[in-house]
Design an enzyme around this catalytic site. Structure first.
Site, PDB file in Angstrom:
ATOM      1  NE  ARG A  15      -3.830  -2.150   2.356  1.00  0.00           N
ATOM      2  CZ  ARG A  15      -4.006  -3.049   3.315  1.00  0.00           C
ATOM      3  NH1 ARG A  15      -3.321  -2.974   4.439  1.00  0.00           N
ATOM      4  NH2 ARG A  15      -4.882  -4.022   3.175  1.00  0.00           N
ATOM      5  CG  PHE A  50     -11.554  -7.248  -5.582  1.00  0.00           C
ATOM      6  CD1 PHE A  50     -12.632  -8.132  -5.615  1.00  0.00           C
ATOM      7  CD2 PHE A  50     -10.833  -7.036  -6.755  1.00  0.00           C
ATOM      8  CE1 PHE A  50     -12.973  -8.799  -6.799  1.00  0.00           C
ATOM      9  CE2 PHE A  50     -11.168  -7.681  -7.937  1.00  0.00           C
ATOM     10  CZ  PHE A  50     -12.232  -8.566  -7.966  1.00  0.00           C
ATOM     11  CB  ALA A  63     -14.472  -6.197  -8.799  1.00  0.00           C
ATOM     12  CG  ASP A  71      -5.469  -7.204  -2.520  1.00  0.00           C
ATOM     13  OD1 ASP A  71      -5.160  -8.388  -2.722  1.00  0.00           O
ATOM     14  OD2 ASP A  71      -5.541  -6.708  -1.374  1.00  0.00           O
ATOM     15  CB  CYS A  77      -4.391 -13.421  -0.733  1.00  0.00           C
ATOM     16  SG  CYS A  77      -6.167 -13.483  -0.958  1.00  0.00           S
TER      17      CYS A  77
HETATM   18  N1  SAH Z   1      -7.883  -5.271  -1.161  1.00  0.00           N
HETATM   19  C1  SAH Z   1      -8.344  -5.500   0.183  1.00  0.00           C
HETATM   20  C2  SAH Z   1      -8.536  -6.941   0.516  1.00  0.00           C
HETATM   21  C3  SAH Z   1      -9.568  -7.624  -0.347  1.00  0.00           C
HETATM   22  S1  SAH Z   1     -10.564  -8.724   0.573  1.00  0.00           S
HETATM   23  C4  SAH Z   1      -7.400  -4.853   1.195  1.00  0.00           C
HETATM   24  O1  SAH Z   1      -6.430  -4.217   0.795  1.00  0.00           O
HETATM   25  O2  SAH Z   1      -7.630  -4.991   2.405  1.00  0.00           O
HETATM   26  C5  SAH Z   1     -11.748  -9.133  -0.629  1.00  0.00           C
HETATM   27  C6  SAH Z   1     -12.814  -8.070  -0.827  1.00  0.00           C
HETATM   28  O3  SAH Z   1     -13.385  -8.327  -2.097  1.00  0.00           O
HETATM   29  C7  SAH Z   1     -13.967  -8.143   0.171  1.00  0.00           C
HETATM   30  O4  SAH Z   1     -14.173  -6.863   0.703  1.00  0.00           O
HETATM   31  C8  SAH Z   1     -15.173  -8.581  -0.659  1.00  0.00           C
HETATM   32  O5  SAH Z   1     -16.365  -7.945  -0.258  1.00  0.00           O
HETATM   33  C9  SAH Z   1     -14.772  -8.121  -2.027  1.00  0.00           C
HETATM   34  N2  SAH Z   1     -15.341  -8.876  -3.166  1.00  0.00           N
HETATM   35  C10 SAH Z   1     -15.339 -10.218  -3.363  1.00  0.00           C
HETATM   36  N3  SAH Z   1     -15.826 -10.510  -4.569  1.00  0.00           N
HETATM   37  C11 SAH Z   1     -16.156  -9.344  -5.153  1.00  0.00           C
HETATM   38  C12 SAH Z   1     -16.689  -8.977  -6.420  1.00  0.00           C
HETATM   39  N4  SAH Z   1     -17.006  -9.906  -7.323  1.00  0.00           N
HETATM   40  N5  SAH Z   1     -16.865  -7.674  -6.685  1.00  0.00           N
HETATM   41  C13 SAH Z   1     -16.549  -6.730  -5.784  1.00  0.00           C
HETATM   42  N6  SAH Z   1     -16.034  -7.010  -4.572  1.00  0.00           N
HETATM   43  C14 SAH Z   1     -15.840  -8.298  -4.268  1.00  0.00           C
END
Ligand code: SAH
Length: 405
Positions: free
Chosen positions: A222, A238, A289, A309, A349
């Site tokens: 980050r 995400f 997303a 991510d 991850c």
């Molecule tokens: N990038 C984040 C971690 C991602 S955790 C960080 O830096 O902390 C995964 C996230 O993706 C969750 O918040 C979940 O709600 C979201 N997510 C999962 N599938 C998704 C999708 N198809 N579209 C949008 N968000 C999604």
């Protein structure tokens, strides 16, 4: 003459588990795991209750140390110590927690980090995250589950947290046949907790909402992408609680959009933007997303910084091909909306995707998008997620930062 001299208590006699001939070598060289096919699974071994500490010996009876044991899992034994006389109690656990705390004290100025990262911190299958006086604990083996009382006593002895949350919701627990549960073990928590990272305040809600905490593993990634965000239009897919998005916003981005399908996550991100004084340039967008990426690409929109991510696309080995295609597609779409000269951060991850495989998907995604560029950074998790030297595969996080032409 009567025997009046008190004898010290005898060390506990843990059940003995014997390996097949030749199978002691990895353990002798420092590997922390023994697989079930390496153990002489005779009747007495099978009868050892799952979660017991055991004395591990080679085929000839030479002691190898004390391990945790589960006769029903692929990883049958996880080494605790090469000392065959060790007593596994809350003092043993506290000594390991103390060592881990000392390391984090050396690494960080503020008390917000992963405190215990399982095998690498000498406590197999135990995860502890620290948020100041609040800690979350995840016990990913039957051994840790059964000794949670000792773990909590050891945490009290070393750290005395005001609040302890058991966050037992991992896929690893399912492999051990353990139930999912998230609950308070000590103290209370009033709504979301506040944490600090890279000089910014954030919010996470390990009890309500999605019952997940904070992903400290991306701290350094980050900071890196945010250092390139000055004056940039930034979009973070995400986004979860806004870790990337808000860090970019406070480092001088022109505008930042955080995209997630979870409203509670976006609420935490918006709250962080507010707390750090960047709400004016910060927007949250509730969307899928992939749909949003397609829509923006079709509309010809461009951003100088694009972050993708996602959650793990490959949760088990059988999902590898499908998951790899998803990483490739994610990169293709993200590259399409990255401005010429802009930066793309793509992360994974998934434990089951190794760094070269992930790098290949990113490279293919770029080609699919008709873009060229260069990798500026290939990184993993920060140092509060140390890696056991014999478990390089436990380095699950992959983050690539590219500049695109
Ligand atoms: N990038 C984040 C971690 C991602 S955790 C960080 O830096 O902390 C995964 C996230 O993706 C969750 O918040 C979940 O709600 C979201 N997510 C999962 N599938 C998704 C999708 N198809 N579209 C949008 N968000 C999604």
């Amino acid at each position: 003459m009567t025997d009046t001299i008190a004898t010290p208590p005898a060390p506990p006699r843990y059940p003995t588990i014997r390996l097949h001939p030749g199978r002691q070598k990895r353990v002798q060289h420092g590997h922390p795991w023994v697989y079930s096919n390496e153990v002489q699974m005779d009747q007495p071994a099978k009868a050892v209750p799952a979660g017991s500490p055991v004395r591990l010996v080679d085929a000839g009876g030479t002691p190898l140390g004390v391990a945790t044991f589960n006769p029903h899992t692929l990883i049958a034994a996880r080494m605790l110590t090469p000392d065959p006389a060790a007593v596994i109690d809350s003092t043993f656990i506290a000594t390991r927690i103390e060592r881990a705390l000392k390391l984090r004290d050396a690494l960080f100025d503020r008390p917000f980090y992963r405190l215990i990262h399982a095998e690498a911190d000498g406590l197999p299958a135990l995860i502890v995250d620290r948020y100041g006086d609040v800690v979350t604990v995840q016990a990913n083996s039957i051994f840790m589950e059964q000794r949670i009382g000792e773990v909590l006593a050891a945490l009290d002895a070393v750290l005395n947290p005001t609040t302890v949350i058991l966050r037992n919701d991992s896929t690893q627990r399912a492999l051990e046949g353990l139930p999912e549960e998230t609950r308070l073990a000590k103290g209370s928590l009033d709504g979301a907790l506040r944490l600090e990272e890279n000089g910014n305040a954030f919010f996470a809600d390990p009890l309500g909402g999605q019952k997940t905490g904070w992903f400290y593993d991306q701290r350094d990634n980050r900071a890196f992408i945010a250092s390139l965000a000055e004056g940039a239009r930034v979009i973070d897919f995400f986004s979860y609680n806004g870790g990337f998005a808000v860090t970019c916003a406070t480092r001088g981005a022109r505008s930042v959009v955080a995209v997630d399908r979870s409203q509670p996550a976006l609420d935490n991100a918006a709250r962080a933007a507010e707390a750090n004084g960047v709400a004016g340039i910060f927007e949250t967008r509730r969307a899928d997303a992939f749909n949003e990426l397609e829509r923006l690409a079709a509309a010809g929109e461009k951003f100088e910084v694009v972050i993708v991510d996602p959650p793990a696309f490959v949760k088990s080995k059988k999902d590898l091909a499908v998951g790899c295609r998803a990483y490739r597609k994610m990169t293709r779409l993200a590259a399409r909306i990255t401005a010429p000269g802009g930066y793309l951060l793509a992360a994974s991850c998934s434990h089951n995707v190794d760094p070269p495989t992930f790098a290949e998907q990113v490279a293919r995604g770029l080609v699919d998008a008709g873009r060229t560029g260069r990798i500026l950074r290939s990184a993993g998790a920060g140092p509060d997620h140390p890696v056991h030297p014999h478990l390089p595969e436990s380095a699950y996080l992959k983050a690539q930062v590219l500049q695109l032409d």
